[in-house]
Scaffold this motif. Structure first.
Motif, PDB file in Angstrom:
ATOM      1  N   GLN A  75      -6.246  -2.117  -9.102  1.00 50.66           N
ATOM      2  CA  GLN A  75      -7.337  -1.981  -8.166  1.00 50.66           C
ATOM      3  C   GLN A  75      -8.450  -1.243  -8.490  1.00 50.66           C
ATOM      4  O   GLN A  75      -9.492  -1.133  -7.929  1.00 50.66           O
ATOM      5  N   ARG A 130      -3.213   6.635   1.557  1.00 54.47           N
ATOM      6  CA  ARG A 130      -4.053   5.588   0.529  1.00 54.47           C
ATOM      7  C   ARG A 130      -4.464   4.081   1.098  1.00 54.47           C
ATOM      8  O   ARG A 130      -3.939   3.756   2.247  1.00 54.47           O
ATOM      9  N   ASP A 139      -5.340   1.431  -0.945  1.00 54.13           N
ATOM     10  CA  ASP A 139      -5.522   0.394  -2.241  1.00 54.13           C
ATOM     11  C   ASP A 139      -5.372  -1.127  -1.698  1.00 54.13           C
ATOM     12  O   ASP A 139      -6.183  -2.002  -2.066  1.00 54.13           O
ATOM     13  N   ASN A 183      -4.619   3.537  -9.575  1.00 53.71           N
ATOM     14  CA  ASN A 183      -3.981   2.273  -9.382  1.00 53.71           C
ATOM     15  C   ASN A 183      -4.783   1.342 -10.010  1.00 53.71           C
ATOM     16  O   ASN A 183      -5.873   0.904  -9.883  1.00 53.71           O
ATOM     17  N   LYS A 214     -13.119   4.169  -5.994  1.00 52.68           N
ATOM     18  CA  LYS A 214     -12.966   2.912  -6.772  1.00 52.68           C
ATOM     19  C   LYS A 214     -13.957   2.744  -7.782  1.00 52.68           C
ATOM     20  O   LYS A 214     -14.959   3.121  -7.679  1.00 52.68           O
ATOM     21  N   ASN A 222       0.699  -1.116   0.057  1.00 51.06           N
ATOM     22  CA  ASN A 222      -0.061   0.157   0.082  1.00 51.06           C
ATOM     23  C   ASN A 222       1.026   1.200   0.011  1.00 51.06           C
ATOM     24  O   ASN A 222       0.473   2.166  -0.859  1.00 51.06           O
TER      25      ASN A 222
END
Length: 165
Positions: free
Chosen positions: A157, A54, A56, A154, A118, A46
């Motif tokens: 993800q 973050r 992630d 990212n 996301k 991460n």
């Protein structure tokens, strides 16, 4: 985890050496048990994704983790739920452009200058990146905010970070 009496095991295997890489190197992360639900956490990975702000690789299912990690212990303890995933738990999953627009309106109205979210899935990542930029530009213009902004992401993800300058 031990200090806080959180049941935890070390999971070993390999992880992508860099973003969007096909090369994997030896790596270890944790599987933790929260309310009888197992999840993956990789704080080290991460941090390499960007910063300590973050999320992630916090509370991921095996399916999400397998985007970047190959584990030797995936089959021993299954992490099947996204219930504790940071983005799902905090309603930061944008299902479509309307949900993204609504989210950005709320965030910008609250004077936040950085935020993350996301996208659950996509077939065309370039199109999604362009839509995120376009919707962000539109919301800022609608609010008469003429700041610059930066988008980081990212793609493994499908997580986006927007920073207003």
């Amino acid at each position: 985890c031990d200090i806080n009496d959180i049941y935890c095991i070390v999971s070993t295997g390999r992880a992508k050496s860099t973003y969007n890489s096909e090369t994997y190197t030896g790596h270890a992360w944790n599987k933790v048990k929260i309310d009888n639900t197992w999840v993956n956490i990789d704080i080290t990975y991460n941090l390499t994704a960007g910063s300590d702000e973050r999320h992630d690789y916090c509370f991921l299912s095996d399916k999400a983790m397998k985007q970047t990690h190959i584990g030797t212990s995936f089959d021993m303890i299954n992490c099947e739920s996204d219930e504790y995933n940071y983005y799902y738990k905090n309603n930061l999953v944008m299902e479509n452009q309307n949900s993204l627009r609504s989210f950005l309106n709320k965030i910008i109205t609250n004077n936040q200058d950085r935020f993350e979210f996301k996208i659950p899935k996509t077939k065309n990542i370039e199109e999604v990146i362009n839509k995120v930029v376009r919707v962000t530009e539109d919301v800022l213009a609608e609010k008469n905010i003429y700041k610059g902004f930066r988008v980081e992401y990212n793609l493994d993800q499908l997580i986006f970070f927007i920073y207003l300058d």
